[in-house]
Design a protein around this motif. Structure first.
Motif, mmCIF file in Angstrom:
data_model
loop_
_atom_site.group_PDB
_atom_site.id
_atom_site.type_symbol
_atom_site.label_atom_id
_atom_site.label_comp_id
_atom_site.label_asym_id
_atom_site.label_seq_id
_atom_site.Cartn_x
_atom_site.Cartn_y
_atom_site.Cartn_z
ATOM 1 N N PHE A 100 0.923 -1.045 -0.037
ATOM 2 C CA PHE A 100 0.052 0.134 0.030
ATOM 3 C C PHE A 100 0.803 1.399 0.029
ATOM 4 O O PHE A 100 1.179 1.849 0.873
ATOM 5 N N PRO A 101 1.249 1.440 -1.113
ATOM 6 C CA PRO A 101 2.268 2.725 -1.148
ATOM 7 C C PRO A 101 1.514 4.195 -0.928
ATOM 8 O O PRO A 101 2.708 5.074 -0.271
ATOM 9 N N GLU A 102 0.388 4.135 -0.366
ATOM 10 C CA GLU A 102 -0.258 5.600 0.046
ATOM 11 C C GLU A 102 -0.049 5.483 1.654
ATOM 12 O O GLU A 102 -0.264 6.439 2.201
ATOM 13 N N PHE A 103 0.206 4.347 2.141
ATOM 14 C CA PHE A 103 0.252 4.179 3.512
ATOM 15 C C PHE A 103 1.919 4.888 3.720
ATOM 16 O O PHE A 103 2.803 4.939 3.187
ATOM 17 N N ARG A 104 1.679 5.537 5.086
ATOM 18 C CA ARG A 104 2.845 6.049 5.682
ATOM 19 C C ARG A 104 3.298 5.121 6.988
ATOM 20 O O ARG A 104 2.371 4.552 7.756
ATOM 21 N N GLU A 105 4.375 5.180 7.450
ATOM 22 C CA GLU A 105 4.949 4.525 8.960
ATOM 23 C C GLU A 105 4.153 5.011 9.912
ATOM 24 O O GLU A 105 3.587 4.193 10.923
ATOM 25 N N GLU A 106 3.727 6.438 9.887
ATOM 26 C CA GLU A 106 3.021 6.899 11.001
ATOM 27 C C GLU A 106 1.586 6.347 11.132
ATOM 28 O O GLU A 106 1.036 6.185 12.174
ATOM 29 N N ASP A 107 0.974 5.908 9.913
ATOM 30 C CA ASP A 107 -0.286 5.214 9.998
ATOM 31 C C ASP A 107 -0.142 3.936 10.645
ATOM 32 O O ASP A 107 -1.250 3.558 11.365
ATOM 33 N N ILE A 108 0.680 3.043 10.439
ATOM 34 C CA ILE A 108 0.881 1.875 11.008
ATOM 35 C C ILE A 108 0.946 2.053 12.514
ATOM 36 O O ILE A 108 0.246 1.338 13.420
ATOM 37 N N ARG A 109 1.882 2.877 12.941
ATOM 38 C CA ARG A 109 1.969 3.219 14.502
ATOM 39 C C ARG A 109 0.958 3.679 14.996
ATOM 40 O O ARG A 109 0.452 3.264 16.101
ATOM 41 N N ALA A 110 -0.063 4.530 14.385
ATOM 42 C CA ALA A 110 -1.183 5.041 14.778
ATOM 43 C C ALA A 110 -2.174 3.967 15.152
ATOM 44 O O ALA A 110 -2.954 3.856 16.071
ATOM 45 N N CYS A 111 -2.176 2.824 14.173
ATOM 46 C CA CYS A 111 -3.116 1.793 14.200
ATOM 47 C C CYS A 111 -2.780 1.058 15.885
ATOM 48 O O CYS A 111 -3.334 0.509 16.388
ATOM 49 N N LEU A 112 -1.185 1.001 15.597
ATOM 50 C CA LEU A 112 -0.945 0.046 16.772
ATOM 51 C C LEU A 112 -0.977 0.897 18.181
ATOM 52 O O LEU A 112 -1.408 0.261 19.324
ATOM 53 N N GLU A 113 -1.106 2.054 18.163
ATOM 54 C CA GLU A 113 -1.517 2.953 19.270
ATOM 55 C C GLU A 113 -2.789 3.125 19.576
ATOM 56 O O GLU A 113 -3.410 3.558 20.864
ATOM 57 N N PHE A 114 -3.808 2.880 18.699
ATOM 58 C CA PHE A 114 -5.123 3.308 18.787
ATOM 59 C C PHE A 114 -5.833 2.194 20.063
ATOM 60 O O PHE A 114 -5.661 1.231 20.037
ATOM 61 N N ARG A 115 -6.781 3.066 20.600
ATOM 62 C CA ARG A 115 -7.521 2.452 21.797
ATOM 63 C C ARG A 115 -9.053 2.674 21.509
ATOM 64 O O ARG A 115 -9.364 3.712 21.282
ATOM 65 N N ASP A 116 -9.755 1.635 21.425
ATOM 66 C CA ASP A 116 -11.299 1.792 21.070
ATOM 67 C C ASP A 116 -11.914 2.081 22.286
ATOM 68 O O ASP A 116 -11.634 1.550 23.217
#
Length: 62
Positions: free
Chosen positions: A46-62
């Protein structure tokens, strides 16, 4: 980390938290990581992804 990376919109993917400019959910990303994909694999797929997107997913709390 920007709180704008993850958004929840009622009409988008059933209101699940998504990367703000995509229809990819936090749970999609976490599932890929759990299945063994590396950050580099996801960024390659997914070239439109950025590393910070992945980190945000890992840090997300529902």
């Amino acid at each position: 980390m920007s709180d704008k990376i993850i958004t929840i919109e009622p009409g988008k993917r059933g209101g699940k938290p998504c990367i703000s400019r995509m229809r990819i959910t936090v749970y999609d990303v976490l599932g890929w990581l759990a299945a063994g994909m590396s950050h580099a694999d996801i960024l390659d797929d997914f070239p439109e992804f950025r590393e910070e997107d992945i980190r945000a997913c890992l840090e997300f709390r529902d």
